[in-house]
Design an enzyme around this catalytic site. Structure first.
Site, mmCIF file in Angstrom:
data_model
loop_
_atom_site.group_PDB
_atom_site.id
_atom_site.type_symbol
_atom_site.label_atom_id
_atom_site.label_comp_id
_atom_site.label_asym_id
_atom_site.label_seq_id
_atom_site.Cartn_x
_atom_site.Cartn_y
_atom_site.Cartn_z
ATOM 1 N N SER A 46 0.835 -1.202 0.000
ATOM 2 C CA SER A 46 0.000 0.000 0.000
ATOM 3 C C SER A 46 0.867 1.248 0.000
ATOM 4 O O SER A 46 2.042 1.227 0.367
ATOM 5 C CB SER A 46 -0.901 0.020 1.237
ATOM 6 O OG SER A 46 -0.171 0.424 2.392
ATOM 7 N N ASP A 47 0.292 2.360 -0.403
ATOM 8 C CA ASP A 47 0.931 3.642 -0.156
ATOM 9 C C ASP A 47 0.734 3.975 1.323
ATOM 10 O O ASP A 47 -0.011 3.293 2.038
ATOM 11 C CB ASP A 47 0.341 4.723 -1.069
ATOM 12 C CG ASP A 47 1.368 5.793 -1.431
ATOM 13 O OD1 ASP A 47 2.284 6.049 -0.624
ATOM 14 O OD2 ASP A 47 1.265 6.387 -2.522
ATOM 15 N N ALA A 48 1.409 5.002 1.786
ATOM 16 C CA ALA A 48 1.446 5.300 3.217
ATOM 17 C C ALA A 48 0.049 5.533 3.782
ATOM 18 O O ALA A 48 -0.683 6.410 3.307
ATOM 19 C CB ALA A 48 2.326 6.523 3.478
ATOM 20 N N ASN A 49 -0.330 4.712 4.753
ATOM 21 C CA ASN A 49 -1.586 4.835 5.496
ATOM 22 C C ASN A 49 -2.827 4.595 4.630
ATOM 23 O O ASN A 49 -3.951 4.845 5.054
ATOM 24 C CB ASN A 49 -1.690 6.222 6.155
ATOM 25 C CG ASN A 49 -2.614 6.226 7.353
ATOM 26 O OD1 ASN A 49 -2.511 5.363 8.215
ATOM 27 N ND2 ASN A 49 -3.534 7.176 7.392
ATOM 28 N N ALA A 50 -2.633 4.096 3.405
ATOM 29 C CA ALA A 50 -3.745 4.041 2.446
ATOM 30 C C ALA A 50 -4.845 3.068 2.858
ATOM 31 O O ALA A 50 -6.015 3.284 2.524
ATOM 32 C CB ALA A 50 -3.218 3.676 1.062
#
Length: 718
Positions: free
Chosen positions: A287-291
């Site tokens: 995932s992208d950050a915190n996605a």
């Protein structure tokens, strides 16, 4: 031939507890503690909105310590870290994983190596203007050599989002607006990052991003929605990702945005049906950050546990820093809400990449000694300078002002001319600005006769030529840097006016991470040099262009709008039923010209090139297109020849032009060369309304030229 590790993976899975399996899917970032009472993210927001000063922020940071969550690591709850960039820390944490966890599974270290590690090369948008895959691969290779010396195993690059809206800040991170160019750029970067053997100490896995459609975010606003037909998605936005998968990329990062209402993070059609089933991808997704947690805010999940369930079932393997998996997956598996086989598949994907990198046999892939000698080697700086020289686009050269003559006295105005740190551009997070050579540094080192005017308030009259360093600072492009207005600030226009009023020649040198709307500059200054954010060798590269040691050859990979309101503007548009024209009732704006300021593929040289004798013939596999190109100038130059096609009548309206091939060739003065393109019929098709890829019989037109506007053309029939 790639080794098969499936037996080793399955053996390891049988030994793992559910908790240890979930731990392999957790990518952790170090936390900052001890300096403040709020989270680091909130502290950044406080700086951004002015609640604390930058000086206060730096003071807090100087007393902060990093918490690497070693106790969680020892318990097997962490499988990866991001944001680490030194060999000692990487090896210390790796030692804990290998020697103090129950199964000794090595860690995977990820980092954003976007356009260089310590040796910063031009931003991707700039480097794409070289139209040279071999160069793109070489700069990725030196980035991998430096980054792996610092302990990095995987880079979150390349970004291959086709980007057609200059308001979007992240246009700086990719190769511009064209599908073919972005595909070739991405494949070259994957090969450069990964090398020919992932087990080698200087190879790192490439994680392509942002899958998919992120460059089409509505209104050019970061993180915004994407709503488009599936046909357009497959024709214009997915091909660069598929090209990277075919090139061997071992990781894929879903985008923050939704596509047609489904966030990419939990989009099983995208992550499983397209990526794995259609393309055969067998690497890992992250995932992208915190996605994952943000899917709650999207409104598609009721809470983070629901988001975690949707993400892992969709095919998302690793959670970057949201803690959604670590907080929820054990219970979801234990109570039967998520099948353990789904968990096993995700863990297997992560383990596969770790095996392919050779981490089980050689977990410590670098040393502090190697790190010390790996950075900023003379050969790396030379390549960074070459890349910058090949990325700088000459946009205007009235009266052949350039190249400058030796002995000229320069008046240099604008703070960007002497700000080393601004040369790195966005996402150069390991860079030290003091590594960079500014334009003023280069003038001083090379004995150029100059006077520097930071603000341009006092304009000395004894200069022969004025150079204005204008554009945007690096924090005005990149992530979270979308802009409603991409015009130059008025103070820069005022500076230029003051210089122009002297009656002396004025050169505008642009430092920017996106196309800018600057019609006044185009109309009033004598020469324009688009330098972008050129990296550590900025000043030397710019001087080599200005004084003609290097003949500029770069060409734009993104359209420059006349005004912000034209965005998105790109060459491969459709005609509509009422194409823009002089008549009132046509597709246009009343207050801007029909055409953009500078078109896709545009760029000048100190040489002149003439095109003639365009020939098109049909062969078994495709069409053969040939053209003769002559250097009519008085010095050697490199020309980028571009080949476009148009399907004139089809069952779905087609773009007015679509790039299908290009070639970059050197030509001596007075020399003519024949350039031949072999365009496969497969490149001339499209997806119909039933998502069948069709190549229709009918009339086509081929265009060949030095940019997307000035072309020879010929029609042919399939």
């Amino acid at each position: 031939m790639k080794k098969n590790y499936e037996n080793e993976i399955q053996t390891l899975l049988t030994k793992m507890t559910i908790e240890e399996k979930v731990g392999q899917l957790q990518q952790c970032g170090p936390s900052l503690v001890g300096a403040f009472d709020v989270s680091f993210e909130e502290l950044v927001n406080m700086v951004y909105d002015g609640r604390i000063s930058k000086a206060d922020f730096q003071n807090m940071m100087s007393t902060a310590k990093q918490d690497f969550h070693e106790e969680d690591l020892k318990a097997g709850r962490i499988g990866s870290y991001n944001g680490l960039n030194d060999a000692k820390t990487a090896n210390d944490l790796q030692k804990i994983a290998v020697t103090e966890t129950r199964l000794g599974i090595p860690l995977l270290f990820g980092y954003d190596v976007i356009h260089g590690y310590r040796t910063v090369t031009p931003i991707p948008l700039a480097e794409s203007c070289a139209w040279e895959p071999e160069l793109w691969e070489r700069t990725a290779r030196i980035a991998a050599e430096e980054a792996t010396a610092g302990g990095v195993h995987m880079t979150f690059a390349p970004m291959v989002d086709v980007s057609r809206d200059a308001r979007w800040g992240r246009v700086s991170e990719g190769a511009g607006e064209d599908v073919l160019l972005s595909s070739k750029y991405g494949a070259a970067k994957v090969k450069g990052f990964q090398g020919d053997d992932l087990t080698k100490e200087d190879a790192m896995a490439a994680c392509i991003k942002h899958f998919a459609g992120y460059g089409a975010a509505e209104a050019g606003k970061d993180y915004n929605r994407v709503d488009m037909s599936i046909q357009r998605l497959f024709e214009e936005y997915l091909p660069p990702f598929e090209a990277c998968v075919r090139a061997g990329a071992r990781a894929v990062m879903p985008a923050f945005n939704d596509i047609n209402g489904i966030p990419c993070t939990v989009n099983s059609w995208l992550l499983t049906d397209v990526l794995r089933k259609q393309w055969g991808f067998d690497g890992m997704t992250i995932s992208d950050a915190n996605a994952i947690a943000e899917c709650v805010t999207h409104g598609i999940a009721v809470d983070t546990a629901d988001a975690a369930k949707q993400a892992i079932e969709a095919g998302l393997d690793m959670d970057m820093t949201s803690n959604a998996y670590s907080d929820s997956l054990v219970e979801l598996i234990t109570n039967g809400t998520v099948d353990e086989q789904v968990l096993d598949r995700a863990v297997a994907d992560v383990l596969r990449v770790k095996f392919e990198l050779g981490l089980f046999e050689h977990p410590y892939r670098t040393t502090e000694e190697r790190e010390k000698v790996a950075m900023l080697k003379p050969a790396y700086r030379a390549l960074a300078r070459e890349a910058a020289e090949k990325s700088i686009v000459l946009l205007k050269n009235e009266g052949n002002l350039l190249p400058l003559k030796t002995g000229v006295r320069l008046g240099i105005a604008g703070e960007l001319a002497n700000n080393r740190g601004e040369m790195t551009g966005a996402w150069a997070i390991k860079a030290d600005g003091e590594d960079c050579v500014s334009l003023v540094d280069a003038c001083k080192a090379q004995g150029i006769d100059y006077i520097f005017m930071p603000e341009g308030t006092m304009v000395p009259e004894d200069c022969d030529v004025y150079i204005a360093a204008i554009g945007e600072s690096k924090n005005l492009s990149g992530e979270a840097a979308s802009r409603a207005s991409i015009e130059l600030p008025q103070e820069q226009i005022n500076l230029l006016k003051k210089l122009v009023e002297t009656g002396k020649p004025v050169i505008a040198v642009l430092f920017n991470g996106r196309p800018l709307a600057m019609p006044w500059v185009a109309d009033n200054v004598h020469a324009i040099v688009e330098a972008w954010h050129p990296g550590v060798e900025a000043g030397n590269a710019i001087l080599n262009i200005l004084f003609g040691k290097v003949n500029p050859s770069a060409k734009l990979t993104t359209t420059f709008p006349y005004a912000s309101g034209q965005c998105p503007v790109y060459y491969a548009h459709i005609n509509t039923g009422r194409p823009g024209g002089k008549s009132k009732f046509t597709s246009k704006y009343l207050d801007t010209p029909l055409e953009p300021l500078y078109p896709f593929g545009y760029g000048l040289s100190y040489s002149k090139f003439a095109y003639s004798d365009l020939q098109v013939s049909k062969e078994q596999e495709g069409i053969r297109v040939s053209v003769k190109v002559r250097n009519t100038g008085d010095r050697e130059g490199n020309e980028i020849i571009q080949c476009y096609i148009r399907d004139i009548v089809a069952k779905r309206v087609r773009p007015v032009k679509q790039l299908v091939d290009f070639a970059k060739i050197p030509l001596q003065a007075g020399v003519e060369s024949e350039v031949v393109f072999k365009v496969p019929y497969q490149a001339m098709g499209y997806y119909d309304m039933s998502m069948n890829y069709v190549i229709e019989e009918g009339e086509f037109e081929v265009f060949v030229g030095g940019n997307s506007v000035d072309c020879l053309s010929s029609k042919f029939w399939l």
